[in-house]
Design an enzyme around this catalytic site. Structure first.
Site, mmCIF file in Angstrom:
data_model
loop_
_atom_site.group_PDB
_atom_site.id
_atom_site.type_symbol
_atom_site.label_atom_id
_atom_site.label_comp_id
_atom_site.label_asym_id
_atom_site.label_seq_id
_atom_site.Cartn_x
_atom_site.Cartn_y
_atom_site.Cartn_z
ATOM 1 N N ARG A 1 -63.907 27.244 27.353
ATOM 2 C CA ARG A 1 -64.962 28.274 27.381
ATOM 3 C C ARG A 1 -64.790 29.270 26.237
ATOM 4 O O ARG A 1 -65.759 29.886 25.801
ATOM 5 C CB ARG A 1 -64.962 28.943 28.763
ATOM 6 C CG ARG A 1 -63.694 29.665 29.098
ATOM 7 C CD ARG A 1 -63.565 29.959 30.596
ATOM 8 N NE ARG A 1 -63.207 28.770 31.373
ATOM 9 C CZ ARG A 1 -63.068 28.745 32.694
ATOM 10 N NH1 ARG A 1 -63.249 29.851 33.404
ATOM 11 N NH2 ARG A 1 -62.738 27.645 33.314
ATOM 12 N N LYS B 1 -49.784 23.068 31.246
ATOM 13 C CA LYS B 1 -50.124 22.115 32.298
ATOM 14 C C LYS B 1 -48.862 21.376 32.742
ATOM 15 O O LYS B 1 -47.943 21.194 31.938
ATOM 16 C CB LYS B 1 -51.104 21.054 31.747
ATOM 17 C CG LYS B 1 -52.532 21.525 31.564
ATOM 18 C CD LYS B 1 -53.406 20.369 31.062
ATOM 19 C CE LYS B 1 -54.824 20.818 30.776
ATOM 20 N NZ LYS B 1 -55.565 21.266 31.974
HETATM 21 N N1 BES Z 1 -59.573 20.450 29.830
HETATM 22 C C1 BES Z 1 -59.418 21.082 31.094
HETATM 23 C C2 BES Z 1 -60.368 20.523 32.167
HETATM 24 C C3 BES Z 1 -60.113 19.103 32.580
HETATM 25 C C4 BES Z 1 -59.230 18.827 33.595
HETATM 26 C C5 BES Z 1 -60.792 18.061 31.972
HETATM 27 C C6 BES Z 1 -59.006 17.526 33.976
HETATM 28 C C7 BES Z 1 -60.574 16.755 32.359
HETATM 29 C C8 BES Z 1 -59.677 16.484 33.360
HETATM 30 C C9 BES Z 1 -59.691 22.580 30.968
HETATM 31 O O1 BES Z 1 -59.388 23.144 29.748
HETATM 32 C C10 BES Z 1 -58.834 23.256 31.993
HETATM 33 O O2 BES Z 1 -57.647 23.141 31.888
HETATM 34 N N2 BES Z 1 -59.477 23.917 32.940
HETATM 35 C C11 BES Z 1 -58.782 24.579 33.992
HETATM 36 C C12 BES Z 1 -59.454 25.901 34.218
HETATM 37 C C13 BES Z 1 -58.686 26.821 35.118
HETATM 38 C C14 BES Z 1 -57.402 27.268 34.454
HETATM 39 C C15 BES Z 1 -59.552 28.026 35.441
HETATM 40 C C16 BES Z 1 -58.879 23.702 35.246
HETATM 41 O O3 BES Z 1 -59.906 23.052 35.452
HETATM 42 O O4 BES Z 1 -57.900 23.641 35.970
HETATM 43 ZN ZN ZN Z 2 -57.359 23.733 29.573
#
Ligand code: BES
Ligand code: ZN
Ligand code: ZN
Length: 482
Positions: free
Chosen positions: A334, A260
């Site tokens: 997931r 990230k």
């Molecule tokens: N933990 C994150 C989702 C999240 C984002 C929770 C912001 C709270 C605040 C999750 O693991 C994630 O990173 N999801 C990605 C999925 C994508 C790579 C398909 C997302 O939402 O960008």
């Molecule tokens: Zn994530």
């Protein structure tokens, strides 16, 4: 610790602060007319002079001035049509301004509403919530020690218990990632739940491998912290139903090799909010002794980009035998839920509910205060929406759109772990569906409401404990208690 009791009527009680409700146009609520009568005309004139009319959210205080056995009186505006949520919020606001007073007496619960005692106990308790573990000076100052519900028959025990559980979930979410390794979180469950009659089983890396939890192992591979799978089982005599709760427990989500950006990582200690909700709900359900069997499953790990980390393109086999191509290691929730859900299915419950900070896309769709609700059928959706509404949490149903399933097709495995750019909350839910079996199942995407950006009423900035109340209300509904 705040102690809440039912006490004598307002005329016969005493305390540092008396909190009384007032409705729109200075219509005195329970206890308020008596106070005004005792204080004399000046008090009403003073309130009017402050533009206090009893509108929802207004507050004004006057000194007891020796004419009543309370040092101060806080008038709380409830507006015209009061509902349970108004009462929770009013109690929380009162709690914030009541802080320096050791003993607070109130008649807020005496408004004509079912469950008013619980609402007041809940709101007042959480209005006092503060995460101050790492402050070196006592900036918060004193806090109220006793809340007396004047003339009440019950002390709002249910509300206070649920508030305590929400507070526990918030503490876990607010704890920095370095202080809540999977090992420590699992120990929390052992310490807090076993003494309440919940069986707790903890699996470490060896059992995770032996039990073929390929999704959890895949996410944990990049971290020095060993993963844990916690399985909790509450089975009271005479249980009326069997529920399974699964919570996403990523104690820190760096994104893994699909790293990230820095800003996106700042709040990722809260990526275990789903697990925290499951832990705290199990605690509350056991504490309340609800006659429902509940299985809690929390896969716990960090998502880190260490040398052993899963690479984009790697394939693993999940607990239920399905294979997954991991194209983005940041879609890790997931993967651990795949195994958690598979384990839940094996327990053959009447209903499975998973709770997860799953997608940024759900936040784009519903904002910061509403959770996405996905359900296997309309009855399940209604039951979850009903529990959430009763509990005061906001959820909105989203579709498990079959048309989008093909976005998860992989050329090397049964599925890949990401869809395309659009509908990300839905493709994530469709992914989970592959592991949730054929029975009743609901998924709550709490990426938005798991954290609050600012303190207001009973919410405080940071972890909110979202989901705890809905899970407890769901258990109550299945116990025939709502
Ligand atoms: N933990 C994150 C989702 C999240 C984002 C929770 C912001 C709270 C605040 C999750 O693991 C994630 O990173 N999801 C990605 C999925 C994508 C790579 C398909 C997302 O939402 O960008
Ligand atoms: Zn994530
Ligand atoms: Zn995550």
């Amino acid at each position: 610790m705040l102690e809440i009791t039912a006490g004598p009527s307002v005329e016969n009680g005493e305390g540092d602060l008396l909190v009384v409700p007032v409705m729109e146009e200075l219509t005195w609520g329970p206890g308020a007319a008596w106070v005004i009568g005792q204080l004399g005309d000046w008090a009403e004139g003073y309130l009017s002079g402050q533009d206090f009319t009893g509108k929802r959210g207004q507050m004004a205080s006057v000194p007891g001035a020796g004419s009543i056995p309370y040092r101060q009186v806080l008038f709380v505006g409830l507006g015209s049509e009061v509902d349970t949520e108004d009462l929770r919020r009013a109690a929380a606001k009162a709690a914030r301004s009541a802080k320096p007073h050791a003993t607070v007496v109130t008649t807020l619960h005496a408004v004509d509403l079912d469950g008013a005692e619980d609402a007041v106990a809940f709101g007042f308790s959480l209005g006092q919530y503060r995460y101050d573990k790492y402050f070196t000076s006592d900036e918060g100052g004193a806090s109220t020690e006793r809340l007396v519900l004047a003339g009440a028959e019950d002390a709002g025990t249910r509300g206070a218990t649920v508030a305590a559980a929400v507070g526990k979930a918030r503490d876990l979410v607010n704890e920095p990632a370095a202080g809540k390794s999977p090992t420590r979180l699992a120990q929390w469950a052992v310490d807090e739940l076993e003494s309440r009659g919940v069986e707790v089983t903890v699996w470490g890396p060896d059992e995770i491998a032996a039990e073929r939890l390929g999704g959890l192992a895949s996410v944990a591979a990049g971290s020095h912290e060993p993963a844990r799978l916690v399985r909790m089982h509450y089975r009271p005599e005479g249980a009326r139903a069997k529920l399974a709760f699964v919570g996403k427990g990523i104690v820190f989500d760096s994104g893994g090799l699909s790293l990230k950006p820095p800003a996106g990582m700042e709040e990722m200690k809260s990526d275990m909010s789903g697990a925290a909700a499951v832990f705290a709900a199990m605690w509350a359900i056991a504490e309340l002794g609800l006659p429902v069997e509940v299985i809690g499953i929390t896969p716990l790990t960090e998502n880190m980009p260490g040398g052993g980390a899963s690479r984009p393109g790697d394939v693993f086999t999940a607990r239920n035998g399905k294979t997954v191509e991991v194209l983005n290691t940041d879609a890790e929730g997931r993967l651990v839920l795949a195994d958690g859900l598979s384990l839940a299915v094996e327990a053959e419950p009447d209903l499975i509910v998973d709770v997860a900070t799953l997608t940024g896309a759900c936040m784009v769709a519903l904002g910061k205060k509403v959770a996405g609700l996905f359900a296997s059928d309309d009855d399940v959706a209604d039951s979850l929406a009903g529990a959430a509404a009763a509990a005061g949490e906001s959820v909105w149903r989203m579709p498990l759109e079959k048309e989008y399933r093909s976005m998860l097709d992989s050329v090397v495995a049964d599925m890949k772990n990401i869809g395309n750019r659009w509908g990300g909350a839905i493709t994530a839910a469709l992914f989970l569906k592959e592991f949730a079996g054929d029975g009743p199942w609901a998924h709550l995407d709490i990426a938005g409401p798991a954290r609050a950006e600012k303190t207001e009423h009973y919410i405080s900035k940071g972890g909110t404990g979202f989901g705890v109340r809905t899970l407890v209300a769901l258990a109550e509904a299945h116990a025939g208690q709502s």
